[in-house]
Write an enzyme that holds these catalytic residues in place. Structure first.
Site, PDB file in Angstrom:
ATOM      1  N   SER A   1     -47.621  -0.716 -37.584  1.00  0.00           N
ATOM      2  CA  SER A   1     -48.623   0.333 -37.406  1.00  0.00           C
ATOM      3  C   SER A   1     -47.976   1.692 -37.211  1.00  0.00           C
ATOM      4  O   SER A   1     -48.667   2.703 -37.182  1.00  0.00           O
ATOM      5  CB  SER A   1     -49.509   0.009 -36.210  1.00  0.00           C
ATOM      6  OG  SER A   1     -48.721  -0.085 -35.051  1.00  0.00           O
TER       7      SER A   1
ATOM      8  N   HIS B   1     -50.662  -1.609 -44.094  1.00  0.00           N
ATOM      9  CA  HIS B   1     -51.175  -1.581 -42.725  1.00  0.00           C
ATOM     10  C   HIS B   1     -52.670  -1.910 -42.687  1.00  0.00           C
ATOM     11  O   HIS B   1     -53.499  -1.112 -43.139  1.00  0.00           O
ATOM     12  CB  HIS B   1     -50.893  -0.187 -42.136  1.00  0.00           C
ATOM     13  CG  HIS B   1     -51.301  -0.027 -40.715  1.00  0.00           C
ATOM     14  ND1 HIS B   1     -51.588   1.183 -40.156  1.00  0.00           N
ATOM     15  CD2 HIS B   1     -51.474  -0.944 -39.721  1.00  0.00           C
ATOM     16  CE1 HIS B   1     -51.912   1.019 -38.886  1.00  0.00           C
ATOM     17  NE2 HIS B   1     -51.860  -0.264 -38.601  1.00  0.00           N
TER      18      HIS B   1
ATOM     19  N   GLU C   1     -53.865   0.951 -45.139  1.00  0.00           N
ATOM     20  CA  GLU C   1     -53.035   2.150 -45.274  1.00  0.00           C
ATOM     21  C   GLU C   1     -51.756   1.712 -45.992  1.00  0.00           C
ATOM     22  O   GLU C   1     -51.063   0.806 -45.522  1.00  0.00           O
ATOM     23  CB  GLU C   1     -52.729   2.690 -43.870  1.00  0.00           C
ATOM     24  CG  GLU C   1     -52.248   4.102 -43.811  1.00  0.00           C
ATOM     25  CD  GLU C   1     -52.093   4.584 -42.350  1.00  0.00           C
ATOM     26  OE1 GLU C   1     -51.899   3.753 -41.439  1.00  0.00           O
ATOM     27  OE2 GLU C   1     -52.171   5.814 -42.134  1.00  0.00           O
TER      28      GLU C   1
ATOM     29  N   ASN D   1     -52.460   6.158 -36.936  1.00  0.00           N
ATOM     30  CA  ASN D   1     -52.068   6.239 -35.524  1.00  0.00           C
ATOM     31  C   ASN D   1     -51.627   7.635 -35.104  1.00  0.00           C
ATOM     32  O   ASN D   1     -51.660   7.960 -33.913  1.00  0.00           O
ATOM     33  CB  ASN D   1     -50.997   5.201 -35.213  1.00  0.00           C
ATOM     34  CG  ASN D   1     -51.655   3.856 -34.976  1.00  0.00           C
ATOM     35  OD1 ASN D   1     -52.683   3.781 -34.301  1.00  0.00           O
ATOM     36  ND2 ASN D   1     -51.103   2.806 -35.545  1.00  0.00           N
TER      37      ASN D   1
HETATM   38  N1  CAA Z   1     -64.879 -11.788 -38.031  1.00  0.00           N
HETATM   39  C1  CAA Z   1     -66.194 -11.923 -38.254  1.00  0.00           C
HETATM   40  N2  CAA Z   1     -67.127 -11.332 -37.502  1.00  0.00           N
HETATM   41  C2  CAA Z   1     -66.716 -10.562 -36.475  1.00  0.00           C
HETATM   42  C3  CAA Z   1     -65.358 -10.369 -36.175  1.00  0.00           C
HETATM   43  C4  CAA Z   1     -64.417 -11.027 -37.013  1.00  0.00           C
HETATM   44  N3  CAA Z   1     -63.096 -10.919 -36.819  1.00  0.00           N
HETATM   45  N4  CAA Z   1     -65.257  -9.549 -35.094  1.00  0.00           N
HETATM   46  C5  CAA Z   1     -66.508  -9.240 -34.716  1.00  0.00           C
HETATM   47  N5  CAA Z   1     -67.388  -9.847 -35.532  1.00  0.00           N
HETATM   48  C6  CAA Z   1     -68.828  -9.802 -35.468  1.00  0.00           C
HETATM   49  C7  CAA Z   1     -69.304 -10.067 -34.070  1.00  0.00           C
HETATM   50  O1  CAA Z   1     -69.300 -11.433 -33.773  1.00  0.00           O
HETATM   51  C8  CAA Z   1     -70.694  -9.489 -34.093  1.00  0.00           C
HETATM   52  O2  CAA Z   1     -71.614 -10.422 -34.584  1.00  0.00           O
HETATM   53  P1  CAA Z   1     -73.116 -10.447 -34.008  1.00  0.00           P
HETATM   54  O3  CAA Z   1     -73.727  -9.139 -34.451  1.00  0.00           O
HETATM   55  O4  CAA Z   1     -73.744 -11.621 -34.672  1.00  0.00           O
HETATM   56  O5  CAA Z   1     -72.997 -10.578 -32.531  1.00  0.00           O
HETATM   57  C9  CAA Z   1     -70.566  -8.335 -35.093  1.00  0.00           C
HETATM   58  O6  CAA Z   1     -69.314  -8.505 -35.787  1.00  0.00           O
HETATM   59  C10 CAA Z   1     -70.582  -7.011 -34.434  1.00  0.00           C
HETATM   60  O7  CAA Z   1     -69.679  -7.047 -33.365  1.00  0.00           O
HETATM   61  P2  CAA Z   1     -70.027  -6.563 -31.916  1.00  0.00           P
HETATM   62  O8  CAA Z   1     -71.459  -6.786 -31.614  1.00  0.00           O
HETATM   63  O9  CAA Z   1     -68.989  -7.142 -31.019  1.00  0.00           O
HETATM   64  O10 CAA Z   1     -69.764  -5.032 -31.891  1.00  0.00           O
HETATM   65  P3  CAA Z   1     -69.789  -3.872 -32.947  1.00  0.00           P
HETATM   66  O11 CAA Z   1     -71.088  -3.765 -33.626  1.00  0.00           O
HETATM   67  O12 CAA Z   1     -69.261  -2.735 -32.162  1.00  0.00           O
HETATM   68  O13 CAA Z   1     -68.736  -4.232 -34.086  1.00  0.00           O
HETATM   69  C11 CAA Z   1     -66.464  -3.724 -34.522  1.00  0.00           C
HETATM   70  C12 CAA Z   1     -67.459  -4.627 -33.806  1.00  0.00           C
HETATM   71  C13 CAA Z   1     -66.548  -3.924 -36.024  1.00  0.00           C
HETATM   72  C14 CAA Z   1     -65.092  -4.197 -34.036  1.00  0.00           C
HETATM   73  C15 CAA Z   1     -66.749  -2.225 -34.202  1.00  0.00           C
HETATM   74  O14 CAA Z   1     -66.905  -2.042 -32.834  1.00  0.00           O
HETATM   75  C16 CAA Z   1     -65.665  -1.314 -34.660  1.00  0.00           C
HETATM   76  O15 CAA Z   1     -65.577  -0.980 -35.834  1.00  0.00           O
HETATM   77  N6  CAA Z   1     -64.809  -0.862 -33.706  1.00  0.00           N
HETATM   78  C17 CAA Z   1     -63.669  -0.005 -34.012  1.00  0.00           C
HETATM   79  C18 CAA Z   1     -62.537  -0.880 -34.466  1.00  0.00           C
HETATM   80  C19 CAA Z   1     -61.333  -0.079 -34.780  1.00  0.00           C
HETATM   81  O16 CAA Z   1     -61.243   1.119 -34.620  1.00  0.00           O
HETATM   82  N7  CAA Z   1     -60.308  -0.794 -35.266  1.00  0.00           N
HETATM   83  C20 CAA Z   1     -59.044  -0.196 -35.581  1.00  0.00           C
HETATM   84  C21 CAA Z   1     -58.149  -0.403 -34.416  1.00  0.00           C
HETATM   85  S1  CAA Z   1     -56.616   0.360 -34.710  1.00  0.00           S
HETATM   86  C22 CAA Z   1     -55.775  -0.788 -35.594  1.00  0.00           C
HETATM   87  O17 CAA Z   1     -56.175  -1.877 -35.846  1.00  0.00           O
HETATM   88  C23 CAA Z   1     -54.475  -0.398 -36.137  1.00  0.00           C
HETATM   89  C24 CAA Z   1     -53.424  -0.029 -35.253  1.00  0.00           C
HETATM   90  O18 CAA Z   1     -52.404   0.295 -35.800  1.00  0.00           O
HETATM   91  C25 CAA Z   1     -53.451  -0.031 -33.788  1.00  0.00           C
END
Ligand code: CAA
Length: 289
Positions: A122, A144, A156, A194
């Site tokens: 990352s 990424h 990415e 990041n």
């Molecule tokens: N596979 C399948 N379904 C999934 C899942 C997965 N891995 N993870 C979550 N879901 C499902 C949940 O079970 C949930 O289902 P229900 O609606 O039936 O309950 C649905 O997706 C929605 O999840 P939540 O209700 O928990 O919450 P949400 O609507 O907020 O969605 C999210 C979850 C997609 C993670 C959203 O919150 C989001 O986009 N968050 C930001 C994530 C982000 O920024 N990620 C990048 C992080 S940085 C990175 O990864 C890189 C790095 O270098 C650090």
């Protein structure tokens, strides 16, 4: 350009490696996942079952397609058993030494330069990681993915200084075939994702530390006012507070600028073992799964 991949190797069955394996299998590729850490393979299978179950429940894929995807994923616990892949993505711990050691071993295992060695780092320099492949550094590329991999649209794509143009094009093609949107960034610490995301998260910790607002309010303001799906502090827990500190350190060192130093409060939580979702408590508390 075609990616020419039939069998994808994935190093690491954690959150990221497991997610990459799942989306590759859903896209019809055969996948071999390597992980030597006891229990990680069983845990990864459980995560696949849960995620695919959710996608079936939501009508995103059929039950048959989910079963077929599971059937396309094999697991090995010895690196030498990862033979026969035509592309490998490493998604092991964010540690330069560990990654370089594994990339060097992969380069020796796969003398054919046509086998691309991609890294899901990352923030670590692709140019530096590529040196582990010696004369074949041109086949190392940054690929990424984002967490949760099955739901996040972006890959990415980061060429190192040595990466060949053909490898970059094949990476774009493979990411597209995996149902993702590839976007290119150059090899500077933190790339784009990041470089932009982490200082914002770090600033949220400073705001909390200075008492500008409580965590719930900081996150609520960013969610309701800026339409973020998660507030920055909740997202930090999701990513892992130790990972956040690590990425800030990479930014500070790689970009040679103290403005990227990790917030003292963020570092303090990590010292106290409050790492986020994975430890049950970070900024917020999480029920033990
Ligand atoms: N596979 C399948 N379904 C999934 C899942 C997965 N891995 N993870 C979550 N879901 C499902 C949940 O079970 C949930 O289902 P229900 O609606 O039936 O309950 C649905 O997706 C929605 O999840 P939540 O209700 O928990 O919450 P949400 O609507 O907020 O969605 C999210 C979850 C997609 C993670 C959203 O919150 C989001 O986009 N968050 C930001 C994530 C982000 O920024 N990620 C990048 C992080 S940085 C990175 O990864 C890189 C790095 O270098 C650090």
């Amino acid at each position: 350009m075609s990616h020419n991949v039939k069998t994808l190797g994935v190093l690491g069955a954690g959150q990221m490696g497991g997610g990459i394996a799942q989306v590759a299998a859903m896209a019809g590729l055969s996948v071999k996942v390597f992980d030597s850490f006891p229990g990680s393979i069983e845990r990864c299978k459980g995560v696949h079952a849960k995620s695919l179950g959710k996608l079936v429940e939501k009508g995103k894929i059929s039950k048959d397609a989910a079963d077929a995807a599971v059937g396309r994923i094999g697991f090995v616990d010895k690196l030498e058993n990862l033979a026969g892949c035509d592309w490998v993505v490493e998604a092991v711990v964010e540690d330069v030494k560990v990654k370089k050691d594994l990339l060097g071993k992969l380069a020796a295992m796969y003398p054919d330069e046509g086998v691309v060695l991609a890294t899901n780092t990352s923030s670590i320099s692709i140019t530096e990681l590529a040196t582990a492949a010696g004369k074949t550094a041109g086949r190392v590329v940054g690929m990424h993915f984002f967490n949760p991999v099955p739901l996040m649209q972006l890959v990415e794509v980061i060429p190192g200084l040595q990466t060949s143009a053909g490898v970059v094009e094949r990476t774009m093609a493979l990411a597209t075939a995996m149902g993702k949107t590839p976007l290119r960034a150059n090899d500077r610490a933190g790339f784009i994702s990041n470089r932009v995301l982490m200082p914002m998260i770090n600033e949220a910790f400073y705001a909390w530390m200075e008492g500008v607002a409580e965590p719930e309010a900081i996150d609520g303001i960013m969610k309701l006012g800026c339409n973020f799906p998660m507030g920055p502090l909740r997202l930090a827990d999701f990513i892992g507070l130790d990972t956040c500190v690590h990425i800030m350190n990479v930014l500070a060192e790689g970009l040679n600028n103290d403005r990227y130093r990790a917030c003292p409060l963020l570092k303090q939580l990590v010292i106290a073992g409050r790492l986020g979702d994975k430890s049950g408590r970070g900024v917020f508390e999480y029920p033990v799964k």
